[in-house]
Design a protein around this motif. Structure first.
Motif, short mmCIF file in Angstrom:
data_model
loop_
_atom_site.label_atom_id
_atom_site.label_comp_id
_atom_site.label_asym_id
_atom_site.label_seq_id
_atom_site.Cartn_x
_atom_site.Cartn_y
_atom_site.Cartn_z
N GLU A 95 0.83 -1.21 0.00
CA GLU A 95 0.00 0.00 0.00
C GLU A 95 0.85 1.26 0.00
N LEU A 96 1.98 1.24 0.73
CA LEU A 96 2.88 2.39 0.75
C LEU A 96 3.42 2.65 -0.65
N ARG A 97 3.85 1.60 -1.35
CA ARG A 97 4.38 1.80 -2.70
C ARG A 97 3.29 2.31 -3.64
N LYS A 98 2.07 1.82 -3.47
CA LYS A 98 0.98 2.33 -4.30
C LYS A 98 0.80 3.83 -4.09
N SER A 99 0.92 4.27 -2.84
CA SER A 99 0.77 5.70 -2.55
C SER A 99 1.91 6.52 -3.16
N LEU A 100 3.04 5.86 -3.45
CA LEU A 100 4.17 6.52 -4.11
C LEU A 100 4.12 6.39 -5.63
N GLY A 101 3.04 5.78 -6.11
CA GLY A 101 2.87 5.62 -7.56
C GLY A 101 3.64 4.46 -8.14
N LEU A 102 3.90 3.43 -7.33
CA LEU A 102 4.67 2.27 -7.79
C LEU A 102 3.87 0.99 -7.62
N ILE A 106 34.22 24.17 -4.58
CA ILE A 106 32.95 23.47 -4.80
C ILE A 106 31.82 24.12 -4.01
N THR A 107 30.62 24.00 -4.54
CA THR A 107 29.40 24.45 -3.88
C THR A 107 28.39 23.32 -3.94
N VAL A 108 27.73 23.04 -2.82
CA VAL A 108 26.73 21.97 -2.77
C VAL A 108 25.40 22.52 -3.30
N LEU A 109 24.87 21.89 -4.33
CA LEU A 109 23.60 22.29 -4.94
C LEU A 109 22.44 21.40 -4.51
N ARG A 110 22.71 20.14 -4.25
CA ARG A 110 21.64 19.19 -3.96
C ARG A 110 22.21 18.04 -3.16
N GLN A 111 21.49 17.61 -2.13
CA GLN A 111 21.87 16.43 -1.36
C GLN A 111 20.68 15.48 -1.33
N ALA A 112 20.92 14.23 -1.66
CA ALA A 112 19.83 13.25 -1.71
C ALA A 112 20.35 11.90 -1.25
N GLY A 113 19.40 11.01 -1.01
CA GLY A 113 19.73 9.65 -0.63
C GLY A 113 19.03 8.68 -1.56
N ALA A 114 18.61 7.55 -1.00
CA ALA A 114 17.90 6.55 -1.80
C ALA A 114 16.50 7.03 -2.11
N ALA A 115 15.91 6.43 -3.14
CA ALA A 115 14.56 6.79 -3.57
C ALA A 115 13.55 6.52 -2.46
N SER A 116 12.36 7.10 -2.60
CA SER A 116 11.36 7.09 -1.54
C SER A 116 10.80 5.70 -1.25
N ASP A 117 11.03 4.73 -2.15
CA ASP A 117 10.60 3.36 -1.86
C ASP A 117 11.65 2.62 -1.04
N HIS A 118 12.63 3.35 -0.50
CA HIS A 118 13.64 2.81 0.41
C HIS A 118 13.51 3.51 1.76
N PRO A 119 12.38 3.32 2.47
CA PRO A 119 12.15 4.06 3.72
C PRO A 119 13.18 3.70 4.79
N ILE A 120 13.39 4.65 5.71
CA ILE A 120 14.34 4.47 6.81
C ILE A 120 13.60 4.66 8.13
N ASP A 121 13.82 3.77 9.07
CA ASP A 121 13.27 3.89 10.41
C ASP A 121 14.16 4.84 11.20
N PRO A 122 13.66 6.00 11.66
CA PRO A 122 14.53 6.94 12.38
C PRO A 122 15.09 6.39 13.68
N SER A 123 14.46 5.35 14.22
CA SER A 123 15.01 4.73 15.42
C SER A 123 16.18 3.80 15.08
N TYR A 124 16.41 3.59 13.78
CA TYR A 124 17.55 2.78 13.33
C TYR A 124 18.21 3.50 12.16
N PRO A 125 18.91 4.61 12.45
CA PRO A 125 19.52 5.42 11.38
C PRO A 125 20.59 4.67 10.60
#
Length: 449
Positions: free
Chosen positions: A139-146, A417-436
């Motif tokens: 269901e989470l992936r469906k909400s992300l359009g996947l 150098i100048t930082v323009l954008r910082q990103a991680g994994a795509a949104s279908d790779h959720p992270i539990d904040p209690s386990y960074p």
């Protein structure tokens, strides 16, 4: 006066009765105990935590380290993969999970006490818990359009991020590739496969045990049973953001790096009219997106001949002009040094090396490798050009050192150098904040002056 006193006494008695009723109301701990007493299996062991170690796990950390355990109550003692209770120092359960007698992760917590009280159907019920968590992930992936008409390659289960520590599932069309890195996953593989079939449109399953991690879990190759439903083809075609890819199921990880999907799409939006270099290109993910985005020409470099063969097939698969996109087999460092000797440079450079710091203990030496590679990449970037640089090493990302390493690389290269954008994994790779520790990918876009 007497009536007032009687009324007051009666009021106090009612307050006491209400207080007692609150104190004796069923709690999650009594629920778990009652289930053990009335249902099979009855001999559920209890892992008791040391004093002062409980709050971390009450707050949601799913990995109970062996150093946090005071004692284990249960005869016979639990075996690897068994369901156990996890309790505080007073032996009051705070939740339940899967035990491991060999791993540094003594228990992988699956459900906390308050969750058990809200959803008692999943308490101590592995099959029900798997069904619930996998359905929630779908269901989470469906909400992300996947999946969608433009993308059928994505991550369905991301270990701790989907509350199923040790389990990763990537979906490619009607095929699921399951990467197992925990003993409990191997024990319940048939439950997992059945849940996937019930909850999705998956028709084929490929089971890929992560042998390095399972060895740390106390398992050997002889402990692993045959997995998967039907033999998957060696190569399959997938679609991501409208670009087709041939991928090999014998390749790295699960066969495709879905984690960079959103970063690849972003690259396509800034590539029009640019000359692009993709270092460590694998099967051409960034390179193909740059070409699709209108790059003047694209060069991809990798050391893997099988990956490059697929990359070249992907040019044809997407009807791209082979005169504008090419792939070369060469070591990244050697290629960049040779290019510098020819005074070559590019408007956009992508650097996505393999995992250089698989463990924190090698972070120092890996930092030097990242610094050297990025210094060369910056020197190949035209003045005011862009460098998209990546690290898939969890130790590097979690250390917070990557930007400092990049600044050191810029100093080596004599560039600003100048930082323009910082990103991680795509949104279908959720992270539990209690386990960074679940965060591993860094993708940083730099302007290089």
């Amino acid at each position: 006066m007497v009536m007032t006193t009687v009324a007051a006494v009666g009021g106090r008695r009612a307050m006491v009765q209400r207080s007692l009723s609150l104190k004796t109301a069923p709690t999650a701990s009594t629920l778990l105990h009652q289930m053990i007493a009335s249902n099979s299996p009855k001999d559920v062991a209890k892992v008791v935590l040391k004093k002062g170690k409980t709050q971390l796990f009450r707050d949601g950390c799913p990995m109970v380290y062996s150093g946090a355990v005071d004692r284990i109550i249960g005869r016979p003692p639990p075996k690897t993969g068994d369901v156990v209770l996890v309790a505080d120092g007073t032996e009051k359960p705070i939740g339940w999970g899967f035990y491991n007698s060999a791993s540094m992760f003594c228990v992988r917590l699956m459900q906390l006490e308050e969750e058990a009280s809200r959803d008692p159907g999943c308490a101590l019920n592995v099959e029900k818990l798997l069904d619930t968590r996998i359905c929630a992930a779908v269901e989470l992936r469906k909400s992300l359009g996947l999946p969608s008409a433009h993308t059928n390659a994505y991550r369905l289960i991301n270990s701790e991020g989907d509350r199923l520590s040790g389990l990763i599932i990537d979906v490619f069309g009607d095929l699921a590739v399951i990467a197992s890195s925990a003993a409990w996953v191997e024990k319940y593989k048939h439950y997992i496969q059945a849940c996937i079939i019930r909850s999705t449109k998956i028709n084929h399953i490929s089971w890929r045990p992560s042998l390095e991690y399972l060895k740390e879990e106390g398992l050997s190759l002889s402990d692993l049973t045959e997995g998967g439903l039907s033999a998957p083809p060696e190569r399959i075609e997938v679609l991501e953001n409208g670009i087709s890819y041939l991928i090999s199921l014998n390749g790295q990880k699960t066969g495709f790096y879905a984690d960079q999907r959103e970063n690849r799409q972003f690259l396509s939006t800034i590539s029009e009219g640019q000359q692009v270099l993709d270092i460590c290109c694998y099967t051409g993910g960034f390179a193909l997106n740059a070409a699709a985005g209108g790059a003047l020409n694209v060069t991809g470099v990798d050391t893997s001949l099988p990956a490059l063969e697929l990359a070249k097939k992907n040019i044809i698969l997407n009807d791209m002009n082979p005169a504008r996109i090419s792939f070369l087999k060469q070591d990244a460092t050697e290629f960049m040094k040779d290019a510098l000797s020819r005074n070559d440079s590019w408007d956009i450079v992508i650097l996505d090396p393999p995992k250089l710091a698989p463990r924190r203990k090698v972070l120092h030496s890996a930092s030097g490798m990242y610094r050297n590679l990025n210094s060369l990449a910056m020197r190949l970037t035209k003045e005011n050009g862009l460098l998209m640089t990546c690290s898939c090493s969890g130790a590097m990302t979690q250390s917070g050192m990557f930007l400092r390493v990049l600044q050191g690389a810029a100093a080596m290269a004599g560039r600003k150098i100048t930082v323009l954008r910082q990103a991680g994994a795509a949104s279908d790779h959720p992270i539990d904040p209690s386990y960074p520790e679940g965060a591993y990918l860094s993708n940083i876009l730099l302007r290089v002056e």
